[in-house]
Scaffold this active site. Structure first.
Site, PDB file in Angstrom:
ATOM      1  N   LYS A   1     -18.392  -5.626   7.951  1.00 17.24           N
ATOM      2  CA  LYS A   1     -17.141  -6.383   8.128  1.00 17.24           C
ATOM      3  C   LYS A   1     -16.667  -6.277   9.566  1.00 17.24           C
ATOM      4  O   LYS A   1     -16.933  -5.285  10.235  1.00 17.24           O
ATOM      5  CB  LYS A   1     -16.069  -5.822   7.191  1.00 17.24           C
ATOM      6  CG  LYS A   1     -16.015  -6.538   5.863  1.00 17.24           C
ATOM      7  CD  LYS A   1     -14.708  -6.219   5.181  1.00 17.24           C
ATOM      8  CE  LYS A   1     -14.579  -6.907   3.849  1.00 17.24           C
ATOM      9  NZ  LYS A   1     -13.361  -6.473   3.144  1.00 17.24           N
TER      10      LYS A   1
ATOM     11  N   ARG B   1      -1.598  -6.116  -8.638  1.00 20.59           N
ATOM     12  CA  ARG B   1      -0.373  -6.848  -8.331  1.00 20.59           C
ATOM     13  C   ARG B   1      -0.101  -7.922  -9.375  1.00 20.59           C
ATOM     14  O   ARG B   1       1.010  -8.121  -9.820  1.00 20.59           O
ATOM     15  CB  ARG B   1      -0.489  -7.520  -6.955  1.00 20.59           C
ATOM     16  CG  ARG B   1      -0.543  -6.552  -5.809  1.00 20.59           C
ATOM     17  CD  ARG B   1      -1.096  -7.200  -4.582  1.00 20.59           C
ATOM     18  NE  ARG B   1      -2.476  -7.622  -4.798  1.00 20.59           N
ATOM     19  CZ  ARG B   1      -3.305  -8.005  -3.845  1.00 20.59           C
ATOM     20  NH1 ARG B   1      -2.888  -8.078  -2.618  1.00 20.59           N
ATOM     21  NH2 ARG B   1      -4.530  -8.354  -4.123  1.00 20.59           N
TER      22      ARG B   1
ATOM     23  N   SER C   1      -3.209  -7.775   2.623  1.00 24.28           N
ATOM     24  CA  SER C   1      -3.538  -7.607   4.047  1.00 24.28           C
ATOM     25  C   SER C   1      -4.035  -8.924   4.618  1.00 24.28           C
ATOM     26  O   SER C   1      -3.721  -9.292   5.754  1.00 24.28           O
ATOM     27  CB  SER C   1      -4.620  -6.547   4.217  1.00 24.28           C
ATOM     28  OG  SER C   1      -4.150  -5.303   3.804  1.00 24.28           O
TER      29      SER C   1
ATOM     30  N   HIS D   1       0.846  -1.202   0.000  1.00 23.28           N
ATOM     31  CA  HIS D   1       0.000   0.000   0.000  1.00 23.28           C
ATOM     32  C   HIS D   1       0.884   1.256   0.000  1.00 23.28           C
ATOM     33  O   HIS D   1       0.636   2.204  -0.752  1.00 23.28           O
ATOM     34  CB  HIS D   1      -0.881   0.051   1.254  1.00 23.28           C
ATOM     35  CG  HIS D   1      -1.944  -1.000   1.322  1.00 23.28           C
ATOM     36  ND1 HIS D   1      -2.145  -1.772   2.442  1.00 23.28           N
ATOM     37  CD2 HIS D   1      -2.892  -1.378   0.419  1.00 23.28           C
ATOM     38  CE1 HIS D   1      -3.161  -2.598   2.234  1.00 23.28           C
ATOM     39  NE2 HIS D   1      -3.624  -2.388   1.005  1.00 23.28           N
TER      40      HIS D   1
HETATM   41  O1  PNS Z   1      -8.836  -2.852  -0.214  1.00 26.45           O
HETATM   42  P1  PNS Z   1     -10.127  -3.395  -0.713  1.00 26.45           P
HETATM   43  O2  PNS Z   1     -10.887  -4.032   0.417  1.00 26.45           O
HETATM   44  O3  PNS Z   1      -9.945  -4.311  -1.885  1.00 26.45           O
HETATM   45  O4  PNS Z   1     -11.001  -2.143  -1.236  1.00 26.45           O
HETATM   46  C1  PNS Z   1     -12.277  -2.308  -1.794  1.00 26.45           C
HETATM   47  C2  PNS Z   1     -12.973  -0.939  -1.940  1.00 26.45           C
HETATM   48  C3  PNS Z   1     -13.004  -0.209  -0.614  1.00 26.45           C
HETATM   49  C4  PNS Z   1     -12.225  -0.098  -2.931  1.00 26.45           C
HETATM   50  C5  PNS Z   1     -14.403  -1.198  -2.476  1.00 26.45           C
HETATM   51  O5  PNS Z   1     -14.987  -2.216  -1.725  1.00 26.45           O
HETATM   52  C6  PNS Z   1     -15.286   0.038  -2.422  1.00 26.45           C
HETATM   53  O6  PNS Z   1     -15.060   0.993  -3.139  1.00 26.45           O
HETATM   54  N1  PNS Z   1     -16.309   0.009  -1.538  1.00 26.45           N
HETATM   55  C7  PNS Z   1     -17.200   1.111  -1.320  1.00 26.45           C
HETATM   56  C8  PNS Z   1     -18.625   0.755  -1.745  1.00 26.45           C
HETATM   57  C9  PNS Z   1     -18.773   0.892  -3.251  1.00 26.45           C
HETATM   58  O7  PNS Z   1     -18.599   1.949  -3.809  1.00 26.45           O
HETATM   59  N2  PNS Z   1     -19.108  -0.239  -3.894  1.00 26.45           N
HETATM   60  C10 PNS Z   1     -19.259  -0.328  -5.341  1.00 26.45           C
HETATM   61  C11 PNS Z   1     -17.921  -0.714  -5.972  1.00 26.45           C
HETATM   62  S1  PNS Z   1     -18.066  -0.935  -7.681  1.00 26.45           S
END
Ligand code: PNS
Length: 177
Positions: free
Chosen positions: A43, A92, A130, A19
Site C-alpha cells: 500500500k 460502524r 480514514s 478510532h
Molecule cells: O483498518 P483496516 O485497514 O480496515 O485494517 C485491516 C487489518 C489491518 C485489520 C487487516 O488487513 C489485517 O489484519 N491485515 C494483516 C494481514 C492478515 O492477517 N490478513 C488476513 C486477515 S483475515
C-alpha cells in the site's frame, strides 16, 4: 489472575476520532490494548508508518494500558508474539459487518483461540472513515471534529507543504501570525 491483552489492528491512515472512541472503549474492558498499525509494503499510505505511530502515541498517551506498535504479515502471528487473546474491531454500520465477519472467521480458522470482539463507536462517528477523511481533506473540505487537532494540522501540512514551512519559521522566529 490472567491479564487479557487485546490488539486493535488497522491502517490508521490517518487516525480518526472514531478510532479514538474505540480505543477508549477497548481500554476500559481489556487489561492491555495494543494498537497495531499494519505495515503493508504493497500500500502507498498518505502518512508514513512513523507519522502514523507518532500521532497515535500522542493521542493515546492518556490511557496507561494502551500502547502503540506496528506489525507485518499475518495478524494472528502478531497476536501470538504479543500474547494477545483478543482482537478488537469496530463496526460502524451493517455494511461493515460482512467484511468484518469474513475476516473474523478467517482469523478464527487460522488461530482458534484468538477471539474477535466487535464494538460500536459513538453514533456521531458512524459515517467516519480514514478514506473519506483523506478525500475530504485533499479536496479542501472541513474535517475538524472528525479527527484530533493534531491530525488535522498534519493533514493540512500534507496538502500544503507551505503551511509546514510557515510554522517552522514561526517557531524559529517566535513570531505570531
Ligand atoms: O483498518 P483496516 O485497514 O480496515 O485494517 C485491516 C487489518 C489491518 C485489520 C487487516 O488487513 C489485517 O489484519 N491485515 C494483516 C494481514 C492478515 O492477517 N490478513 C488476513 C486477515 S483475515
Amino acid at each position: 489472575m490472567k491479564k487479557v491483552i487485546a490488539i486493535y489492528p488497522g491502517s490508521f491512515d490517518p487516525l480518526t476520532n472514531g478510532h479514538l472512541d474505540l480505543i477508549e472503549r477497548g481500554s476500559k474492558i481489556f487489561d492491555q490494548l495494543i494498537v497495531g498499525i499494519l505495515r503493508n509494503p504493497e500500500k502507498d499510505p498518505l502518512f508514513s508508518l512513523g507519522e502514523r505511530r507518532e500521532m497515535l502515541e500522542a493521542m493515546t498517551e492518556q490511557w496507561k494500558n494502551v500502547r502503540v506498535d506496528s506489525f507485518e504479515g499475518l495478524m494472528v502471528d502478531y497476536a501470538v508474539k504479543v500474547r494477545a487473546s483478543a482482537v478488537l474491531r469496530g463496526i460502524r454500520a451493517i455494511s461493515d459487518y460482512e467484511y468484518e465477519l469474513q475476516m473474523a472467521l478467517m482469523n478464527r480458522k487460522l488461530s482458534p483461540n484468538l477471539e474477535t470482539v466487535f464494538m460500536m463507536p459513538a453514533e456521531a462517528y458512524s459515517y467516519l472513515s480514514s478514506r473519506l477523511v483523506r478525500e475530504v481533506a485533499q479536496l479542501g473540505g472541513n474535517i475538524s471534529r472528525l479527527v484530533p487537532e493534531l491530525v488535522e494540522q498534519k493533514l493540512r501540512e500534507k496538502m500544503d507543504p507551505a503551511i509546514k514551512l510557515r510554522d517552522v519559521r514561526k517557531t524559529r522566529t517566535g513570531k505570531k501570525q
